[in-house]
Design a protein around this motif. Sequence first.
Motif, PDB file in Angstrom:
ATOM      1  N   PRO A  27       0.832  -1.125   0.063  1.00  0.00           N
ATOM      2  CA  PRO A  27       0.002  -0.041   0.085  1.00  0.00           C
ATOM      3  C   PRO A  27       0.779   1.343  -0.129  1.00  0.00           C
ATOM      4  O   PRO A  27       0.387   2.358  -0.379  1.00  0.00           O
ATOM      5  N   ALA A  28       2.089   1.245   0.557  1.00  0.00           N
ATOM      6  CA  ALA A  28       2.972   2.491   0.321  1.00  0.00           C
ATOM      7  C   ALA A  28       3.261   2.945  -1.080  1.00  0.00           C
ATOM      8  O   ALA A  28       3.765   3.919  -1.068  1.00  0.00           O
ATOM      9  N   PHE A  29       3.142   2.087  -1.977  1.00  0.00           N
ATOM     10  CA  PHE A  29       3.528   2.439  -3.451  1.00  0.00           C
ATOM     11  C   PHE A  29       2.419   3.006  -4.174  1.00  0.00           C
ATOM     12  O   PHE A  29       1.182   2.613  -4.050  1.00  0.00           O
ATOM     13  N   GLY A  30       2.666   3.817  -4.974  1.00  0.00           N
ATOM     14  CA  GLY A  30       1.700   4.498  -5.968  1.00  0.00           C
ATOM     15  C   GLY A  30       1.733   3.991  -7.235  1.00  0.00           C
ATOM     16  O   GLY A  30       2.209   2.699  -7.719  1.00  0.00           O
ATOM     17  N   HIS A  31       1.772   4.844  -8.182  1.00  0.00           N
ATOM     18  CA  HIS A  31       1.973   4.610  -9.823  1.00  0.00           C
ATOM     19  C   HIS A  31       3.385   4.333  -9.783  1.00  0.00           C
ATOM     20  O   HIS A  31       3.965   3.682 -10.857  1.00  0.00           O
ATOM     21  N   PHE A  32       4.321   5.590  -9.718  1.00  0.00           N
ATOM     22  CA  PHE A  32       5.707   5.478 -10.005  1.00  0.00           C
ATOM     23  C   PHE A  32       6.458   5.819  -8.693  1.00  0.00           C
ATOM     24  O   PHE A  32       7.747   5.197  -8.703  1.00  0.00           O
ATOM     25  N   GLY A  33       6.120   6.335  -7.672  1.00  0.00           N
ATOM     26  CA  GLY A  33       6.815   6.380  -6.615  1.00  0.00           C
ATOM     27  C   GLY A  33       5.941   6.232  -5.237  1.00  0.00           C
ATOM     28  O   GLY A  33       5.122   5.017  -5.386  1.00  0.00           O
ATOM     29  N   GLY A  34       6.183   6.695  -4.292  1.00  0.00           N
ATOM     30  CA  GLY A  34       5.260   6.541  -3.093  1.00  0.00           C
ATOM     31  C   GLY A  34       4.101   7.021  -3.077  1.00  0.00           C
ATOM     32  O   GLY A  34       3.832   8.083  -3.787  1.00  0.00           O
ATOM     33  N   ILE A  35       3.059   6.258  -2.738  1.00  0.00           N
ATOM     34  CA  ILE A  35       1.903   6.818  -2.753  1.00  0.00           C
ATOM     35  C   ILE A  35       1.543   8.298  -2.077  1.00  0.00           C
ATOM     36  O   ILE A  35       1.877   8.338  -1.048  1.00  0.00           O
ATOM     37  N   GLY A  36       0.819   9.175  -2.716  1.00  0.00           N
ATOM     38  CA  GLY A  36       0.697  10.467  -2.262  1.00  0.00           C
ATOM     39  C   GLY A  36       2.136  11.344  -2.416  1.00  0.00           C
ATOM     40  O   GLY A  36       2.045  12.263  -2.848  1.00  0.00           O
ATOM     41  N   SER A  37       3.315  10.571  -2.346  1.00  0.00           N
ATOM     42  CA  SER A  37       4.715  11.293  -2.538  1.00  0.00           C
ATOM     43  C   SER A  37       4.888  11.969  -4.040  1.00  0.00           C
ATOM     44  O   SER A  37       5.410  12.828  -4.223  1.00  0.00           O
ATOM     45  N   GLU A  38       4.521  11.057  -4.894  1.00  0.00           N
ATOM     46  CA  GLU A  38       4.444  11.158  -6.217  1.00  0.00           C
ATOM     47  C   GLU A  38       3.737  12.429  -6.882  1.00  0.00           C
ATOM     48  O   GLU A  38       4.131  13.577  -7.344  1.00  0.00           O
ATOM     49  N   VAL A  39       2.623  12.664  -6.184  1.00  0.00           N
ATOM     50  CA  VAL A  39       1.645  13.959  -6.480  1.00  0.00           C
ATOM     51  C   VAL A  39       2.404  15.275  -5.826  1.00  0.00           C
ATOM     52  O   VAL A  39       2.356  16.351  -6.188  1.00  0.00           O
ATOM     53  N   VAL A  40       2.919  15.050  -4.451  1.00  0.00           N
ATOM     54  CA  VAL A  40       3.498  16.180  -3.853  1.00  0.00           C
ATOM     55  C   VAL A  40       4.858  16.405  -4.407  1.00  0.00           C
ATOM     56  O   VAL A  40       4.927  17.563  -4.549  1.00  0.00           O
ATOM     57  N   ASN A  41       5.486  15.447  -5.010  1.00  0.00           N
ATOM     58  CA  ASN A  41       6.667  16.047  -5.876  1.00  0.00           C
ATOM     59  C   ASN A  41       6.365  16.820  -7.062  1.00  0.00           C
ATOM     60  O   ASN A  41       6.936  17.671  -7.254  1.00  0.00           O
ATOM     61  N   LEU A  42       5.306  16.425  -7.694  1.00  0.00           N
ATOM     62  CA  LEU A  42       4.774  16.996  -8.962  1.00  0.00           C
ATOM     63  C   LEU A  42       4.324  18.418  -8.677  1.00  0.00           C
ATOM     64  O   LEU A  42       4.894  19.426  -9.189  1.00  0.00           O
ATOM     65  N   ALA A  43       3.890  18.705  -7.482  1.00  0.00           N
ATOM     66  CA  ALA A  43       3.325  19.881  -7.022  1.00  0.00           C
ATOM     67  C   ALA A  43       4.712  21.018  -6.555  1.00  0.00           C
ATOM     68  O   ALA A  43       4.591  22.033  -7.019  1.00  0.00           O
ATOM     69  N   PHE A  44       5.685  20.547  -5.998  1.00  0.00           N
ATOM     70  CA  PHE A  44       6.672  21.113  -5.798  1.00  0.00           C
ATOM     71  C   PHE A  44       7.509  21.461  -7.168  1.00  0.00           C
ATOM     72  O   PHE A  44       7.986  22.492  -7.031  1.00  0.00           O
ATOM     73  N   LEU A  45       7.516  20.536  -8.014  1.00  0.00           N
ATOM     74  CA  LEU A  45       7.945  20.756  -9.162  1.00  0.00           C
ATOM     75  C   LEU A  45       7.292  21.918  -9.936  1.00  0.00           C
ATOM     76  O   LEU A  45       8.064  22.780 -10.313  1.00  0.00           O
ATOM     77  N   ALA A  46       6.195  21.861 -10.016  1.00  0.00           N
ATOM     78  CA  ALA A  46       5.245  23.117 -10.411  1.00  0.00           C
ATOM     79  C   ALA A  46       5.732  24.438  -9.542  1.00  0.00           C
ATOM     80  O   ALA A  46       5.888  25.465 -10.428  1.00  0.00           O
ATOM     81  N   GLY A  47       5.693  24.403  -8.365  1.00  0.00           N
ATOM     82  CA  GLY A  47       6.279  25.581  -7.818  1.00  0.00           C
ATOM     83  C   GLY A  47       7.781  26.015  -7.934  1.00  0.00           C
ATOM     84  O   GLY A  47       8.013  27.296  -8.149  1.00  0.00           O
ATOM     85  N   GLY A  48       8.482  25.081  -8.110  1.00  0.00           N
ATOM     86  CA  GLY A  48       9.982  25.241  -8.287  1.00  0.00           C
ATOM     87  C   GLY A  48      10.029  25.879  -9.889  1.00  0.00           C
ATOM     88  O   GLY A  48      10.837  26.858 -10.117  1.00  0.00           O
ATOM     89  N   LEU A  49       9.223  25.382 -10.848  1.00  0.00           N
ATOM     90  CA  LEU A  49       9.290  26.185 -12.106  1.00  0.00           C
ATOM     91  C   LEU A  49       8.695  27.407 -12.102  1.00  0.00           C
ATOM     92  O   LEU A  49       9.128  28.208 -13.049  1.00  0.00           O
ATOM     93  N   PHE A  50       7.722  27.785 -11.140  1.00  0.00           N
ATOM     94  CA  PHE A  50       7.380  29.274 -10.915  1.00  0.00           C
ATOM     95  C   PHE A  50       8.470  30.012 -10.723  1.00  0.00           C
ATOM     96  O   PHE A  50       8.626  31.073 -11.158  1.00  0.00           O
TER      97      PHE A  50
END
Length: 342
Positions: free
Chosen positions: A191-214
């Motif tokens: 249950p700790a794994f998501g689609h590519f990384g950790g469950i929830g962690s992959e979405v959080v990382n994409l969110a911080f990526l968006a903020g970093g690109l800003f």
Amino acid sequence: MALPRITSPHSTGSNRTQRVMLLVLAATLPGTIVLTWLYGPGTLINLCWASAVALGCEALMLKARRRPVQFFLRDGSALVTAVLLALALPPYSPWWLTLVATGSAIIFGKQLYGGLGQNPFNPAMIGYVVVLISFPVEMTSWPVPHGVGFGAGLQHILGIASMPDGWSQATALDVMKLNKSLTLDELWANPAFGHFGGIGSEVVNLAFLAGGLFLLHKRLFSWHAPVGMLAALTLMSLVFWNGSGSDSNGSPLFHLLSGATMLGAFFIVTDPVSSATSNQGRLIFGAGVGILVYVIRAWGGYPDGVAFAVLLMNLSAPTIDYYTRPRTYGHRKAERGFKMGE
């Protein structure tokens, strides 16, 4: 004759410190929203409590150092440290854990060195490492996404009760590090794994990526440090990726979207004070962080190594600066055949 009092360029104009800090805080909003969606108000409680502690410790230290309190509190640097640290801590962290982490960041990571611009280490990472080494159980108790009620989470923060069984779980990086027998295909059923990384962690990382690109779009920093870190982490994970075998350390995509990768790449290694100064130096600095993150994740004693990697490279920053100093304007590069007295 009275000399004119000229204000530092960082205090006024479009590049003043306060504006930079406000943009950084704005860039953390996508990550904050996703963390709140996943874990409830625990992240917001961490943010509020860490901010209050940071401002209080900053004011006390400034007063003890006989420095103008209101002037330095308004620059927003203490709030940025508190927010980055609160986002890195597990949601619903006990109040004393956040207190120790934030107090250590402001006092030992920033003010004891002379305040903003004088600290050789990233203050948020100092605070994080202090509590990670001192309280490893509390630092690895991440709640299950959408699984913690506000009442139980608040009781955990206040120390009234611990998290109920089944409401906290090991992260994907923890499971990957402790795995000795299962293949990745079997491991991904955890249950700790998501689609590519950790469950929830992959979405959080994409969110911080968006903020970093800003922030990159706003030119608050150059691309060199984050690209260096992400490229080095990708290369290391690609070289040592052993497919789906039981001894595999995970794919490049897994490492990019797990743990604190994007938070570290765009909000930590880009710190202009504790990292290298030249573009070449920033690229080397970021690459060093990426290599160390993978080494610690794969063979070290901790599942995620962003904080340790950043602090180790902070130690190396003066040496990197020494060997990557740009040529002084108007001067030629020193020739290799230069002799004394010529």
